[in-house]
Design an enzyme around this catalytic site. Structure first.
Site, PDB file in Angstrom:
ATOM      1  N   ASP A   1       0.786  -1.247   0.000  1.00  0.00           N
ATOM      2  CA  ASP A   1       0.000   0.000   0.000  1.00  0.00           C
ATOM      3  C   ASP A   1       0.820   1.301   0.000  1.00  0.00           C
ATOM      4  O   ASP A   1       0.517   2.226   0.774  1.00  0.00           O
ATOM      5  CB  ASP A   1      -0.956   0.018   1.204  1.00  0.00           C
ATOM      6  CG  ASP A   1      -1.987  -1.110   1.187  1.00  0.00           C
ATOM      7  OD1 ASP A   1      -1.948  -1.945   0.258  1.00  0.00           O
ATOM      8  OD2 ASP A   1      -2.812  -1.164   2.112  1.00  0.00           O
TER       9      ASP A   1
ATOM     10  N   LYS B   1      -7.107  -4.859  -2.996  1.00  0.00           N
ATOM     11  CA  LYS B   1      -7.847  -5.404  -1.851  1.00  0.00           C
ATOM     12  C   LYS B   1      -8.733  -4.325  -1.260  1.00  0.00           C
ATOM     13  O   LYS B   1      -8.481  -3.139  -1.458  1.00  0.00           O
ATOM     14  CB  LYS B   1      -6.871  -5.940  -0.797  1.00  0.00           C
ATOM     15  CG  LYS B   1      -5.941  -4.864  -0.262  1.00  0.00           C
ATOM     16  CD  LYS B   1      -4.941  -5.430   0.717  1.00  0.00           C
ATOM     17  CE  LYS B   1      -4.037  -4.346   1.270  1.00  0.00           C
ATOM     18  NZ  LYS B   1      -4.745  -3.295   2.039  1.00  0.00           N
TER      19      LYS B   1
ATOM     20  N   CYS C   1      -1.864  -2.644   7.685  1.00  0.00           N
ATOM     21  CA  CYS C   1      -1.810  -3.595   6.569  1.00  0.00           C
ATOM     22  C   CYS C   1      -0.536  -4.434   6.543  1.00  0.00           C
ATOM     23  O   CYS C   1      -0.580  -5.607   6.174  1.00  0.00           O
ATOM     24  CB  CYS C   1      -2.064  -2.868   5.253  1.00  0.00           C
ATOM     25  SG  CYS C   1      -3.797  -2.304   5.156  1.00  0.00           S
TER      26      CYS C   1
HETATM   27  C1  VGL Z   1      -4.528   0.786   5.803  1.00  0.00           C
HETATM   28  C2  VGL Z   1      -6.075   1.683   7.238  1.00  0.00           C
HETATM   29  C3  VGL Z   1      -7.054   1.581   6.286  1.00  0.00           C
HETATM   30  C4  VGL Z   1      -3.118   0.361   5.568  1.00  0.00           C
HETATM   31  C5  VGL Z   1      -5.492   0.666   4.836  1.00  0.00           C
HETATM   32  O1  VGL Z   1      -2.702   0.268   4.390  1.00  0.00           O
HETATM   33  O2  VGL Z   1      -2.400   0.110   6.563  1.00  0.00           O
HETATM   34  N1  VGL Z   1      -4.831   1.277   7.004  1.00  0.00           N
HETATM   35  N2  VGL Z   1      -6.753   1.080   5.077  1.00  0.00           N
END
Ligand code: VGL
Ligand code: ZN
Length: 198
Positions: A9, A107, A152
């Site tokens: 991410d 995702k 994540c």
């Molecule tokens: C994430 C919170 C919400 C992350 C993704 O990538 O850690 N955290 N969505």
């Protein structure tokens, strides 16, 4: 050939200026880019939410971001809207190398269920398919980097350990949200699960 780099991410919304900024999030780009040449297999994950996603505080009238609600699958933290499909915020950081990646795994695309982990949605049962991709390629050892350490990255590392992969997390190529002690808690959980910190 049995190792993969899993880059979690590294998207604009998790970097300074984004909608769910992680302090120093952009600082992971250079070390991650440098790591890519050391792995035959590179996977990028991309948080990829519809605008009506149930993890967004704005989709729960009266609810505040960074609080928890009960979902059918368990407690769910509410976040500011982020990584909405097709937006600039959902794009990878412009400096991140994407050419070395063989797989870009999206995702969190189902409105009713969040997906922190690259392996299972937050219901803990719906697979993303990553396990089978990696196993199908004979990969047994994973190195995880990216954003955010305590969400994540940690959820992915814990699921990977539960699935039997050898897992290394490189904290210097990760940054955390650290909500209510989540960083210390998740670092401990990862250590307890046999995650190696490089
Ligand atoms: C994430 C919170 C919400 C992350 C993704 O990538 O850690 N955290 N969505
Ligand atoms: Zn998200």
């Amino acid at each position: 050939m049995t190792e993969a780099l899993i880059v979690i991410d590294v998207q604009n919304d998790f970097c300074p200026g984004g909608d769910l900024p992680v302090t120093g999030g952009d600082q992971v780009v250079a070390p991650i880019n440098a790591l890519m040449d050391r792995f035959d297999t590179v996977v990028l994950t991309q948080d990829w939410h519809p605008a009506d996603h149930s993890s967004f505080a704005a989709n729960h009238p009266g609810a505040q971001a960074f609080t928890e609600i009960a979902m059918p699958y368990g407690p769910q933290t509410l976040w500011p809207a982020h990584c909405v499909q097709g937006t600039k915020g959902a794009e990878f950081h412009a400096g991140l190398r994407t050419d070395p990646a063989q797989l870009i795994l999206r995702k969190g695309f189902r409105a009713a269920v969040d997906s922190y982990s690259a392996f299972f949605e937050n219901d803990k049962t719906t697979p993303t398919g990553l396990e089978f991709y990696l196993r199908g390629r004979g990969i047994t050892r994973l190195t995880l980097v990216g954003l955010a350490t305590d969400y994540c990255v940690a959820f992915s590392a814990l699921d990977a350990r539960a699935l039997g992969f050898d897992v290394t997390v490189l904290p210097q190529a990760c940054r955390a949200i650290d909500l209510a002690g989540s960083l210390a808690r998740q670092m401990q959980a990862m250590a307890d699960a046999g995650v190696v910190f490089g």
